[in-house]
Design a protein around this motif. Structure first.
Motif, PDB file in Angstrom:
ATOM      1  N   MET A  75       0.837  -1.194   0.000  1.00 14.84           N
ATOM      2  CA  MET A  75       0.000   0.000   0.000  1.00 14.84           C
ATOM      3  C   MET A  75       0.878   1.253   0.000  1.00 14.84           C
ATOM      4  O   MET A  75       1.888   1.312   0.701  1.00 14.84           O
ATOM      5  CB  MET A  75      -0.921   0.022   1.226  1.00 14.84           C
ATOM      6  CG  MET A  75      -1.717   1.315   1.357  1.00 14.84           C
ATOM      7  SD  MET A  75      -2.657   1.409   2.897  1.00 14.84           S
ATOM      8  CE  MET A  75      -4.098   0.457   2.432  1.00 14.84           C
ATOM      9  N   THR A  76       0.478   2.261  -0.782  1.00 12.46           N
ATOM     10  CA  THR A  76       1.233   3.512  -0.820  1.00 12.46           C
ATOM     11  C   THR A  76       0.479   4.688  -0.204  1.00 12.46           C
ATOM     12  O   THR A  76       1.086   5.669   0.202  1.00 12.46           O
ATOM     13  CB  THR A  76       1.617   3.874  -2.263  1.00 12.46           C
ATOM     14  OG1 THR A  76       0.421   4.084  -3.032  1.00 12.46           O
ATOM     15  CG2 THR A  76       2.446   2.765  -2.894  1.00 12.46           C
ATOM     16  N   THR A  77      -0.849   4.606  -0.147  1.00 12.51           N
ATOM     17  CA  THR A  77      -1.620   5.671   0.482  1.00 12.51           C
ATOM     18  C   THR A  77      -3.041   5.194   0.711  1.00 12.51           C
ATOM     19  O   THR A  77      -3.477   4.182   0.137  1.00 12.51           O
ATOM     20  CB  THR A  77      -1.635   6.954  -0.379  1.00 12.51           C
ATOM     21  OG1 THR A  77      -2.186   8.042   0.377  1.00 12.51           O
ATOM     22  CG2 THR A  77      -2.450   6.768  -1.639  1.00 12.51           C
ATOM     23  N   TRP A  78      -3.779   5.907   1.561  1.00 12.25           N
ATOM     24  CA  TRP A  78      -5.196   5.621   1.771  1.00 12.25           C
ATOM     25  C   TRP A  78      -5.919   6.895   2.157  1.00 12.25           C
ATOM     26  O   TRP A  78      -5.298   7.888   2.546  1.00 12.25           O
ATOM     27  CB  TRP A  78      -5.419   4.511   2.783  1.00 12.25           C
ATOM     28  CG  TRP A  78      -4.923   4.751   4.203  1.00 12.25           C
ATOM     29  CD1 TRP A  78      -4.379   5.920   4.701  1.00 12.25           C
ATOM     30  CD2 TRP A  78      -4.923   3.824   5.284  1.00 12.25           C
ATOM     31  NE1 TRP A  78      -4.052   5.754   6.032  1.00 12.25           N
ATOM     32  CE2 TRP A  78      -4.366   4.488   6.412  1.00 12.25           C
ATOM     33  CE3 TRP A  78      -5.335   2.506   5.411  1.00 12.25           C
ATOM     34  CZ2 TRP A  78      -4.223   3.866   7.653  1.00 12.25           C
ATOM     35  CZ3 TRP A  78      -5.184   1.892   6.656  1.00 12.25           C
ATOM     36  CH2 TRP A  78      -4.639   2.552   7.745  1.00 12.25           C
ATOM     37  N   GLN A  79      -7.243   6.877   2.025  1.00 17.06           N
ATOM     38  CA  GLN A  79      -8.025   8.075   2.327  1.00 17.06           C
ATOM     39  C   GLN A  79      -9.469   7.689   2.611  1.00 17.06           C
ATOM     40  O   GLN A  79     -10.022   6.798   1.967  1.00 17.06           O
ATOM     41  CB  GLN A  79      -7.992   9.047   1.143  1.00 17.06           C
ATOM     42  CG  GLN A  79      -8.748  10.357   1.371  1.00 17.06           C
ATOM     43  CD  GLN A  79      -8.877  11.171   0.096  1.00 17.06           C
ATOM     44  OE1 GLN A  79      -9.722  10.892  -0.746  1.00 17.06           O
ATOM     45  NE2 GLN A  79      -8.025  12.168  -0.066  1.00 17.06           N
ATOM     46  N   ALA A  80     -10.068   8.367   3.572  1.00 18.67           N
ATOM     47  CA  ALA A  80     -11.493   8.203   3.869  1.00 18.67           C
ATOM     48  C   ALA A  80     -12.165   9.559   3.715  1.00 18.67           C
ATOM     49  O   ALA A  80     -11.612  10.593   4.101  1.00 18.67           O
ATOM     50  CB  ALA A  80     -11.689   7.677   5.286  1.00 18.67           C
ATOM     51  N   THR A  81     -13.358   9.581   3.133  1.00 15.35           N
ATOM     52  CA  THR A  81     -14.085  10.831   2.963  1.00 15.35           C
ATOM     53  C   THR A  81     -15.579  10.573   3.025  1.00 15.35           C
ATOM     54  O   THR A  81     -16.051   9.482   2.706  1.00 15.35           O
ATOM     55  CB  THR A  81     -13.730  11.502   1.625  1.00 15.35           C
ATOM     56  OG1 THR A  81     -14.458  12.736   1.499  1.00 15.35           O
ATOM     57  CG2 THR A  81     -14.104  10.602   0.447  1.00 15.35           C
ATOM     58  N   ARG A  82     -16.321  11.592   3.433  1.00 19.25           N
ATOM     59  CA  ARG A  82     -17.779  11.533   3.404  1.00 19.25           C
ATOM     60  C   ARG A  82     -18.324  12.175   2.121  1.00 19.25           C
ATOM     61  O   ARG A  82     -19.515  12.109   1.858  1.00 19.25           O
ATOM     62  CB  ARG A  82     -18.347  12.232   4.636  1.00 19.25           C
ATOM     63  CG  ARG A  82     -17.992  11.531   5.941  1.00 19.25           C
ATOM     64  CD  ARG A  82     -18.552  12.285   7.146  1.00 19.25           C
ATOM     65  NE  ARG A  82     -20.003  12.323   7.139  1.00 19.25           N
ATOM     66  CZ  ARG A  82     -20.794  11.366   7.625  1.00 19.25           C
ATOM     67  NH1 ARG A  82     -20.251  10.280   8.154  1.00 19.25           N
ATOM     68  NH2 ARG A  82     -22.102  11.487   7.581  1.00 19.25           N
TER      69      ARG A  82
ATOM     70  N   THR B 238      -4.625   2.618  -2.067  1.00 18.97           N
ATOM     71  CA  THR B 238      -3.857   2.471  -3.299  1.00 18.97           C
ATOM     72  C   THR B 238      -2.705   1.504  -3.081  1.00 18.97           C
ATOM     73  O   THR B 238      -1.979   1.603  -2.086  1.00 18.97           O
ATOM     74  CB  THR B 238      -3.338   3.836  -3.780  1.00 18.97           C
ATOM     75  OG1 THR B 238      -4.471   4.638  -4.167  1.00 18.97           O
ATOM     76  CG2 THR B 238      -2.396   3.697  -4.962  1.00 18.97           C
ATOM     77  N   PHE B 239      -2.570   0.567  -4.011  1.00 20.28           N
ATOM     78  CA  PHE B 239      -1.589  -0.514  -3.887  1.00 20.28           C
ATOM     79  C   PHE B 239      -0.796  -0.655  -5.181  1.00 20.28           C
ATOM     80  O   PHE B 239      -1.239  -0.245  -6.247  1.00 20.28           O
ATOM     81  CB  PHE B 239      -2.298  -1.844  -3.595  1.00 20.28           C
ATOM     82  CG  PHE B 239      -3.053  -1.871  -2.304  1.00 20.28           C
ATOM     83  CD1 PHE B 239      -2.495  -2.437  -1.161  1.00 20.28           C
ATOM     84  CD2 PHE B 239      -4.336  -1.333  -2.220  1.00 20.28           C
ATOM     85  CE1 PHE B 239      -3.194  -2.465   0.041  1.00 20.28           C
ATOM     86  CE2 PHE B 239      -5.039  -1.352  -1.020  1.00 20.28           C
ATOM     87  CZ  PHE B 239      -4.462  -1.923   0.109  1.00 20.28           C
ATOM     88  N   ALA B 240       0.364  -1.273  -5.051  1.00 21.22           N
ATOM     89  CA  ALA B 240       1.184  -1.597  -6.218  1.00 21.22           C
ATOM     90  C   ALA B 240       1.748  -2.990  -6.039  1.00 21.22           C
ATOM     91  O   ALA B 240       1.983  -3.442  -4.913  1.00 21.22           O
ATOM     92  CB  ALA B 240       2.326  -0.603  -6.372  1.00 21.22           C
ATOM     93  N   ARG B 241       1.922  -3.679  -7.141  1.00 21.52           N
ATOM     94  CA  ARG B 241       2.690  -4.916  -7.092  1.00 21.52           C
ATOM     95  C   ARG B 241       4.120  -4.552  -6.740  1.00 21.52           C
ATOM     96  O   ARG B 241       4.649  -3.536  -7.199  1.00 21.52           O
ATOM     97  CB  ARG B 241       2.644  -5.619  -8.445  1.00 21.52           C
ATOM     98  CG  ARG B 241       1.338  -6.354  -8.730  1.00 21.52           C
ATOM     99  CD  ARG B 241       1.327  -6.961 -10.119  1.00 21.52           C
ATOM    100  NE  ARG B 241       2.485  -7.812 -10.384  1.00 21.52           N
ATOM    101  CZ  ARG B 241       2.419  -9.085 -10.777  1.00 21.52           C
ATOM    102  NH1 ARG B 241       1.230  -9.657 -10.925  1.00 21.52           N
ATOM    103  NH2 ARG B 241       3.489  -9.777 -11.019  1.00 21.52           N
ATOM    104  N   ALA B 242       4.749  -5.394  -5.930  1.00 19.40           N
ATOM    105  CA  ALA B 242       6.118  -5.104  -5.521  1.00 19.40           C
ATOM    106  C   ALA B 242       7.079  -5.070  -6.704  1.00 19.40           C
ATOM    107  O   ALA B 242       8.109  -4.395  -6.646  1.00 19.40           O
ATOM    108  CB  ALA B 242       6.583  -6.129  -4.485  1.00 19.40           C
TER     109      ALA B 242
ATOM    110  N   ALA C  32      -0.429  -1.141 -10.808  1.00 22.04           N
ATOM    111  CA  ALA C  32      -0.811  -0.356  -9.636  1.00 22.04           C
ATOM    112  C   ALA C  32      -2.302  -0.097  -9.703  1.00 22.04           C
ATOM    113  O   ALA C  32      -2.906  -0.160 -10.779  1.00 22.04           O
ATOM    114  CB  ALA C  32      -0.036   0.962  -9.602  1.00 22.04           C
ATOM    115  N   GLY C  33      -2.899   0.194  -8.564  1.00 20.88           N
ATOM    116  CA  GLY C  33      -4.333   0.433  -8.604  1.00 20.88           C
ATOM    117  C   GLY C  33      -4.901   0.924  -7.291  1.00 20.88           C
ATOM    118  O   GLY C  33      -4.236   0.898  -6.248  1.00 20.88           O
TER     119      GLY C  33
END
Length: 215
Positions: free
Chosen positions: A65-72, A99-103, A108-109
């Motif tokens: 994982m490279t980042t994450w986010q929560a929103t309303r 957001t993730f990437a294959r090592a 990525a996605g």
């Protein structure tokens, strides 16, 4: 950032079978019964619950994982007027994205999950996303090879799971069409991340218990 192009068509080739069910203990009860609406599953998802693992191996592939986010602000996380209308009409009150990437850096996605009022609303929204051109989850750029997410051609899909919609956005880091030799891996990316990050288990547990795991 709005991508220059997106494709809702499934990659060619037969995707591998989904990974086996998570080994964590599940409560007893009808599978998925509590995910029919927010009235039976009232507690909001958290990022840590949905994406419990940031590094894992699934389907023989290592993901990070490279980042994450929560929103309303659900409408700001999806593309196309029709999909914006669907999440609003469906009573969406949160969207979580990881957001993730294959090592190995080949793909990525972003995986996103939208919390709608009812399973019916989720089904309608997922069908619309899959059937409508340019209706997809907005990818969430992160670090490394994921910094280019949203710039190029992608494989976008949506799936209803109870009153949730799980969205996927998968692309090659260079933004070009995913090579034929990588399309089977692209088809496996979403299911592998949903399994490996523990998102699948989180929804499965809520579907039986009506509450987050560990509460």
């Amino acid at each position: 950032q709005t991508p220059t192009g997106a494709s809702g068509e499934a990659p060619q080739g037969t995707p591998p079978a989904r990974p086996p069910a998570a080994a964590s203990p599940l409560p007893s009860g009808p599978l998925g019964a509590m995910l029919k609406s927010r009235s039976t599953d009232p507690r909001p998802l958290t990022l840590r619950e949905a994406f419990n693992r940031k590094k894992f191996t699934a389907g023989g592939v290592r993901y990070v994982m490279t980042t994450w986010q929560a929103t309303r602000s659900c409408a700001k996380t999806v593309n196309s007027a029709k999909l914006v209308s669907a999440v609003r009409t469906g009573g969406c009150n949160q969207v979580l994205r990881g957001t993730f990437a294959r090592a190995d850096g080949k793909l990525a996605g972003t995986i996103g999950i939208a919390n709608l009022r009812t399973a019916r609303a989720a089904t309608v929204t997922a069908k619309l996303a899959n059937a409508t051109k340019d209706a997809y989850l907005q990818p969430l750029p992160g670090g490394g090879v994921t910094k280019t997410l949203g710039k190029g051609i992608a494989f976008a899909s949506a799936e209803a799971r109870g009153h949730y919609v799980v969205f996927s956005w998968i692309q090659a880091p260079n933004g070009r069409t995913i090579p034929q030799g990588h399309r089977k891996a692209a088809a496996a990316f979403g299911p592998n991340v949903i399994f490996g990050s523990k998102l699948g288990f989180a929804l499965q547990y809520r579907g039986i218990a009506g509450k987050p795991y560990g509460t």
